[in-house]
Write an enzyme that holds these catalytic residues in place. Structure first.
Site, PDB file in Angstrom:
ATOM      1  N   ASN A 182      13.183   4.842   3.555  1.00  0.00           N
ATOM      2  CA  ASN A 182      13.016   4.564   4.642  1.00  0.00           C
ATOM      3  C   ASN A 182      12.053   3.836   4.355  1.00  0.00           C
ATOM      4  O   ASN A 182      11.131   3.216   4.486  1.00  0.00           O
ATOM      5  CB  ASN A 182      12.538   5.112   6.091  1.00  0.00           C
ATOM      6  CG  ASN A 182      12.457   4.177   7.541  1.00  0.00           C
ATOM      7  OD1 ASN A 182      12.864   2.637   7.383  1.00  0.00           O
ATOM      8  ND2 ASN A 182      11.800   4.618   8.538  1.00  0.00           N
TER       9      ASN A 182
ATOM     10  N   LYS B 196      11.482   1.205   5.969  1.00  0.00           N
ATOM     11  CA  LYS B 196      10.374   0.109   7.411  1.00  0.00           C
ATOM     12  C   LYS B 196      10.674  -1.190   7.204  1.00  0.00           C
ATOM     13  O   LYS B 196      11.824  -1.590   6.543  1.00  0.00           O
ATOM     14  CB  LYS B 196       9.660   0.456   6.978  1.00  0.00           C
ATOM     15  CG  LYS B 196       9.270   2.484   7.144  1.00  0.00           C
ATOM     16  CD  LYS B 196       8.027   3.112   7.279  1.00  0.00           C
ATOM     17  CE  LYS B 196       8.270   4.225   7.832  1.00  0.00           C
ATOM     18  NZ  LYS B 196       7.202   5.117   8.266  1.00  0.00           N
TER      19      LYS B 196
ATOM     20  N   HIS C 137      12.688   7.442  15.376  1.00  0.00           N
ATOM     21  CA  HIS C 137      11.382   7.396  14.361  1.00  0.00           C
ATOM     22  C   HIS C 137      10.741   6.674  15.213  1.00  0.00           C
ATOM     23  O   HIS C 137      10.857   6.557  16.189  1.00  0.00           O
ATOM     24  CB  HIS C 137      11.849   6.102  13.571  1.00  0.00           C
ATOM     25  CG  HIS C 137      10.863   6.568  11.995  1.00  0.00           C
ATOM     26  ND1 HIS C 137       9.579   5.795  12.057  1.00  0.00           N
ATOM     27  CD2 HIS C 137      10.705   6.589  11.053  1.00  0.00           C
ATOM     28  CE1 HIS C 137       9.000   6.478  11.073  1.00  0.00           C
ATOM     29  NE2 HIS C 137       9.990   6.704  10.402  1.00  0.00           N
TER      30      HIS C 137
ATOM     31  N   GLU D 202       7.948   5.204  15.117  1.00  0.00           N
ATOM     32  CA  GLU D 202       7.893   4.293  14.989  1.00  0.00           C
ATOM     33  C   GLU D 202       8.795   4.053  16.222  1.00  0.00           C
ATOM     34  O   GLU D 202       7.960   2.130  16.593  1.00  0.00           O
ATOM     35  CB  GLU D 202       7.755   3.468  13.844  1.00  0.00           C
ATOM     36  CG  GLU D 202       6.973   3.345  12.869  1.00  0.00           C
ATOM     37  CD  GLU D 202       6.806   3.802  11.215  1.00  0.00           C
ATOM     38  OE1 GLU D 202       8.124   3.416  10.939  1.00  0.00           O
ATOM     39  OE2 GLU D 202       6.467   4.188  10.571  1.00  0.00           O
TER      40      GLU D 202
ATOM     41  N   GLU E  16       9.470  14.702  11.400  1.00  0.00           N
ATOM     42  CA  GLU E  16       7.968  13.470  11.088  1.00  0.00           C
ATOM     43  C   GLU E  16       7.108  13.998  11.813  1.00  0.00           C
ATOM     44  O   GLU E  16       7.157  13.266  12.911  1.00  0.00           O
ATOM     45  CB  GLU E  16       8.673  12.276  11.150  1.00  0.00           C
ATOM     46  CG  GLU E  16      10.418  12.005   9.974  1.00  0.00           C
ATOM     47  CD  GLU E  16       9.805  10.768   9.391  1.00  0.00           C
ATOM     48  OE1 GLU E  16      10.744  10.448   8.408  1.00  0.00           O
ATOM     49  OE2 GLU E  16      10.436  10.027  10.029  1.00  0.00           O
TER      50      GLU E  16
ATOM     51  N   GLY F 142       2.239   8.195   6.454  1.00  0.00           N
ATOM     52  CA  GLY F 142       2.057   7.445   5.965  1.00  0.00           C
ATOM     53  C   GLY F 142       0.622   7.015   5.690  1.00  0.00           C
ATOM     54  O   GLY F 142      -0.340   6.381   6.213  1.00  0.00           O
TER      55      GLY F 142
ATOM     56  N   SER G 190       4.598  10.923   4.598  1.00  0.00           N
ATOM     57  CA  SER G 190       4.204  11.378   2.945  1.00  0.00           C
ATOM     58  C   SER G 190       4.585  12.159   2.088  1.00  0.00           C
ATOM     59  O   SER G 190       3.482  12.824   1.441  1.00  0.00           O
ATOM     60  CB  SER G 190       2.145  11.750   3.863  1.00  0.00           C
ATOM     61  OG  SER G 190       2.730  10.813   4.081  1.00  0.00           O
TER      62      SER G 190
HETATM   63  P1  13P Z   1       5.679   8.113   5.035  1.00  0.00           P
HETATM   64  O1  13P Z   1       6.736   8.641   3.589  1.00  0.00           O
HETATM   65  O2  13P Z   1       5.538   6.422   4.361  1.00  0.00           O
HETATM   66  O3  13P Z   1       4.201   8.992   4.950  1.00  0.00           O
HETATM   67  O4  13P Z   1       6.503   7.930   5.365  1.00  0.00           O
HETATM   68  C1  13P Z   1       7.621   8.446   6.720  1.00  0.00           C
HETATM   69  C2  13P Z   1       8.263   8.490   7.687  1.00  0.00           C
HETATM   70  O5  13P Z   1       8.520   7.485   8.505  1.00  0.00           O
HETATM   71  C3  13P Z   1       9.901   8.256   6.924  1.00  0.00           C
HETATM   72  O6  13P Z   1      10.352   7.535   7.929  1.00  0.00           O
END
Ligand code: 13P
Length: 249
Positions: free
Chosen positions: A9, A11, A94, A96, A166, A172, A212
């Protein structure tokens, strides 16, 4: 049918040239043939990503879509638009999107229905926040997200669904769920699915872990019995790291 899957992803990262470069770099990596590999670039790069990957086994996924078929929804993208450029899978839910764009469980259920009605596959994301884990409500939170977002579906519709657990506190942050924490939640997810549907469906759904994931921790996470792969954020922006995660199976 349960599969091994690693999806990146991206983003809101990478301009057009950077996107094309990363895909070329990924194509030059040797990626384990038994793993389904895909990337989710921003909307504006999807078309070129589809044509760039057409001679490879790398799939292309959208990060979001609107629930309506078309209309006066400035700035939005529909499932039929995605299909028309050769994108057949979409991420929904997601954290976010839930946190920054106020996507509720009810809205996500609408998006799920719209995606499935149009023949898209989806990766449905969910997971608890840190305070919820600290107050020991994480299992209930995840059960609720699955119930509200997906449990109106028929068993047959689950053929087109992949789940991605997640935990928000691991996204992140550099803080990964331990393999035992991931396994415990993934087993919980299957038990909730078995209770709502049946054991056959629960065992057949691919459940990814995200938060992560890095080359250094992927192997231990992916070796857990109920972890079928990963949804990778930051580490998917580097071809060598992403390939190392794919090859960690
Ligand atoms: P990270 O791997 O940067 O922690 O992000 C995970 C994520 O949100 C994948 O959708």
């Amino acid at each position: 049918m349960r599969k091994k899957i690693v999806a990146g992803n991206w983003k809101m990262n990478l301009d057009a040239a950077e996107s094309q470069k990363l895909i070329e770099e990924l194509k030059s990596q040797s990626l384990a043939a038994n793993v389904t590999v895909a990337v989710a670039p921003p909307f504006v790069h999807l078309s070129s990503a589809v044509s760039q990957t057409s001679d490879s086994s790398i799939g292309v996924i959208a990060q979001n879509m609107h629930q309506a078929k078309s209309g006066a929804f400035t700035g939005e993208v529909s499932s039929s638009m995605l299909k028309s450029i050769g994108v057949h899978t979409v991420l929904l839910g997601h954290s976010e999107r839930r946190a920054y764009f106020h996507e509720t469980d009810a809205l996500l259920a609408e998006k799920v229905d719209a995606a499935l009605a149009d023949g898209l596959q989806l990766i449905f994301c969910f997971g608890e926040e840190l305070a919820e884990r600290k107050s020991n409500t994480h299992f209930d939170v995840v059960t609720h997200q699955l119930t509200e977002g997906l449990f109106h579906l028929t068993a047959a519709q689950w053929e087109n669904i992949v789940l991605a657990y997640e935990p928000v506190w691991a996204i992140g942050t550099g803080e990964t769920a331990s393999p035992a924490q991931a396994q415990e939640m993934h087993a919980h997810i299957r038990s909730v699915l078995a209770a709502k549907y049946d054991a056959h469906l629960a065992q057949g759904v691919s459940v990814l872990y995200g938060g992560s994931v890095k080359p250094a921790n992927a192997q231990e996470l992916f070796s857990q019995a109920d972890v079928d792969g990963g949804l990778i954020g930051g580490a998917s922006l580097n071809a060598a790291d992403f390939a190392a995660i794919v090859n960690a199976f």
